[in-house]
Design an enzyme around this catalytic site. Sequence first.
Site, mmCIF file in Angstrom:
data_model
loop_
_atom_site.group_PDB
_atom_site.id
_atom_site.type_symbol
_atom_site.label_atom_id
_atom_site.label_comp_id
_atom_site.label_asym_id
_atom_site.label_seq_id
_atom_site.Cartn_x
_atom_site.Cartn_y
_atom_site.Cartn_z
ATOM 1 N N LYS A 53 0.823 -1.211 0.000
ATOM 2 C CA LYS A 53 0.000 0.000 0.000
ATOM 3 C C LYS A 53 0.855 1.259 0.000
ATOM 4 C CE LYS A 53 -4.325 -1.758 1.862
ATOM 5 N NZ LYS A 53 -5.340 -1.643 2.885
ATOM 6 N N LYS B 32 -5.155 -10.756 -6.450
ATOM 7 C CA LYS B 32 -6.433 -10.992 -5.753
ATOM 8 C C LYS B 32 -7.475 -9.962 -6.199
ATOM 9 C CE LYS B 32 -5.789 -8.108 -1.687
ATOM 10 N NZ LYS B 32 -5.882 -7.847 -0.309
ATOM 11 N N LYS C 108 -10.559 -3.835 -4.326
ATOM 12 C CA LYS C 108 -11.041 -2.521 -4.741
ATOM 13 C C LYS C 108 -9.880 -1.596 -5.076
ATOM 14 C CE LYS C 108 -13.599 -2.924 -1.058
ATOM 15 N NZ LYS C 108 -14.478 -2.852 0.109
HETATM 16 P P1 TYM Z 1 -10.894 -5.734 3.910
HETATM 17 O O1 TYM Z 1 -11.880 -4.665 4.236
HETATM 18 O O2 TYM Z 1 -9.869 -5.441 2.860
HETATM 19 O O3 TYM Z 1 -11.616 -7.061 3.508
HETATM 20 C C1 TYM Z 1 -12.654 -7.635 4.287
HETATM 21 C C2 TYM Z 1 -12.527 -9.147 4.283
HETATM 22 O O4 TYM Z 1 -12.558 -9.646 2.955
HETATM 23 C C3 TYM Z 1 -11.446 -10.508 2.741
HETATM 24 N N1 TYM Z 1 -11.028 -10.395 1.321
HETATM 25 C C4 TYM Z 1 -10.846 -11.443 0.501
HETATM 26 N N2 TYM Z 1 -10.993 -12.760 0.687
HETATM 27 C C5 TYM Z 1 -10.758 -13.580 -0.373
HETATM 28 N N3 TYM Z 1 -10.395 -13.124 -1.607
HETATM 29 C C6 TYM Z 1 -10.229 -11.811 -1.837
HETATM 30 N N4 TYM Z 1 -9.890 -11.377 -3.038
HETATM 31 C C7 TYM Z 1 -10.462 -10.896 -0.747
HETATM 32 N N5 TYM Z 1 -10.402 -9.540 -0.635
HETATM 33 C C8 TYM Z 1 -10.751 -9.260 0.643
HETATM 34 C C9 TYM Z 1 -10.368 -10.000 3.680
HETATM 35 O O5 TYM Z 1 -9.409 -10.993 3.957
HETATM 36 C C10 TYM Z 1 -11.200 -9.627 4.892
HETATM 37 O O6 TYM Z 1 -11.432 -10.761 5.684
HETATM 38 N N6 TYM Z 1 -7.565 -5.419 7.643
HETATM 39 C C11 TYM Z 1 -8.897 -5.865 7.268
HETATM 40 C C12 TYM Z 1 -10.019 -5.282 8.125
HETATM 41 C C13 TYM Z 1 -9.877 -5.501 9.599
HETATM 42 C C14 TYM Z 1 -10.035 -6.755 10.272
HETATM 43 C C15 TYM Z 1 -9.880 -6.432 11.661
HETATM 44 C C16 TYM Z 1 -10.295 -8.055 9.850
HETATM 45 C C17 TYM Z 1 -9.649 -4.535 10.545
HETATM 46 N N7 TYM Z 1 -9.648 -5.094 11.758
HETATM 47 C C18 TYM Z 1 -9.983 -7.449 12.632
HETATM 48 C C19 TYM Z 1 -10.395 -9.057 10.834
HETATM 49 C C20 TYM Z 1 -10.222 -8.746 12.177
HETATM 50 C C21 TYM Z 1 -9.169 -5.458 5.835
HETATM 51 O O7 TYM Z 1 -8.640 -4.487 5.346
HETATM 52 O O8 TYM Z 1 -10.141 -6.203 5.242
#
Ligand code: TYM
Length: 339
Positions: free
Chosen positions: A113, A200, A203
């Site tokens: 990022k 992957k 967005k």
């Molecule tokens: P975020 O908002 O990017 O994504 C939310 C969830 O979707 C999953 N995900 C995917 N899984 C499979 N294939 C993909 N292409 C894909 N893109 C996204 C992510 O793994 C996630 O589970 N850091 C985290 C948010 C967060 C969080 C937490 C998660 C903040 N605090 C505590 C778990 C526990 C994030 O940016 O997810």
Amino acid sequence: MEDQRKSVLSCMQPTGLMHLGNYFGAVLNWVELQKDYRCFFGVVDYHAMTMPYNIQKLRNNSWDMITDVVAVGVKPENLFIQSLIPEHAELGWIFNCFCSYGHLTRMTQFKDKSKNNEASSKEGFISAGLLDYPVLQAADILIYRANYVPVGKDQDQHLELTRSIAQRFNNTVGKEYFVLPETLHTETPKIKSTADPSRKMSKSAGEKHFIGVFSDEARIRKQIRSAVTDTGDTKPGEMSEGVENLFQLIKASGYKQNEYEQLQKDYSNGELKYSDLKDVVADAIVEMTNVFKERKKELLEDKRELKYKIKQSSEEIRKVAQETVKEVKDLVGLMNIKF
Ligand code: TYM
């Protein structure tokens, strides 16, 4: 009576709308786990501030994400918005002192990022929040003493860091205060971009690299029709990443499963037509998402009702967070108002 069930926590950033990667990689599991566990699911708006963002849009994006998540089956009483529970940030600060700077600089998401940001923003501004992000994530998880964290594969490294913070904390205070949370994956923990299956679905990579769960049917079909199938670097006898991804989308949707079996046979016999595969993927995704869209339409008819419920649930969930922070402050030598 105290709730004896094991607990589950997971969160999602309110950056735009939910895509198929989010749904199949994580949220599908959230819906299932609600049956047997005490669940905490958050829309994490503090996290969404770590990259350049639009102040006018953030609050609405959080409500939009809440609506999406409820429309696919997450119960409002299990949901919270992170900034309504400021104890996350307080615990995050405390955890900063239980995490090394070096560990944070090794996080691949930070490296990716910050590189993207340098390239895309005029000033190349990289916030300290972006580096510190996984510490706040550890606080999100440990504040509810979560046993399980259902996430996609891209979060594995952050979960490792969470366990290492919990371990250091426990060692320092001389007590097994935090349980070490386990990661839970769905059968499809990494959904690929249909436009470029070597990366992957996400967005941040741009419009063509994600399929929105709530995108209109024509757009979904168009994106699937133009999916990349052969990337040219597949070894003989090996399924290409693009084709595998398309098969996974059908399987995960739960729709068109007979057609899935037939297409697998066609593939084994060397008779698979990519256009047939894409048609079935599109039909399966459209059928699945139509159900969610109907539900979302109903929810949007009474937005105030949903907002009210989420404010209530955040207040309830906050009590758990407050209890943990109170105990943590006692353990690390800080002041509590009542002592
Ligand atoms: P975020 O908002 O990017 O994504 C939310 C969830 O979707 C999953 N995900 C995917 N899984 C499979 N294939 C993909 N292409 C894909 N893109 C996204 C992510 O793994 C996630 O589970 N850091 C985290 C948010 C967060 C969080 C937490 C998660 C903040 N605090 C505590 C778990 C526990 C994030 O940016 O997810």
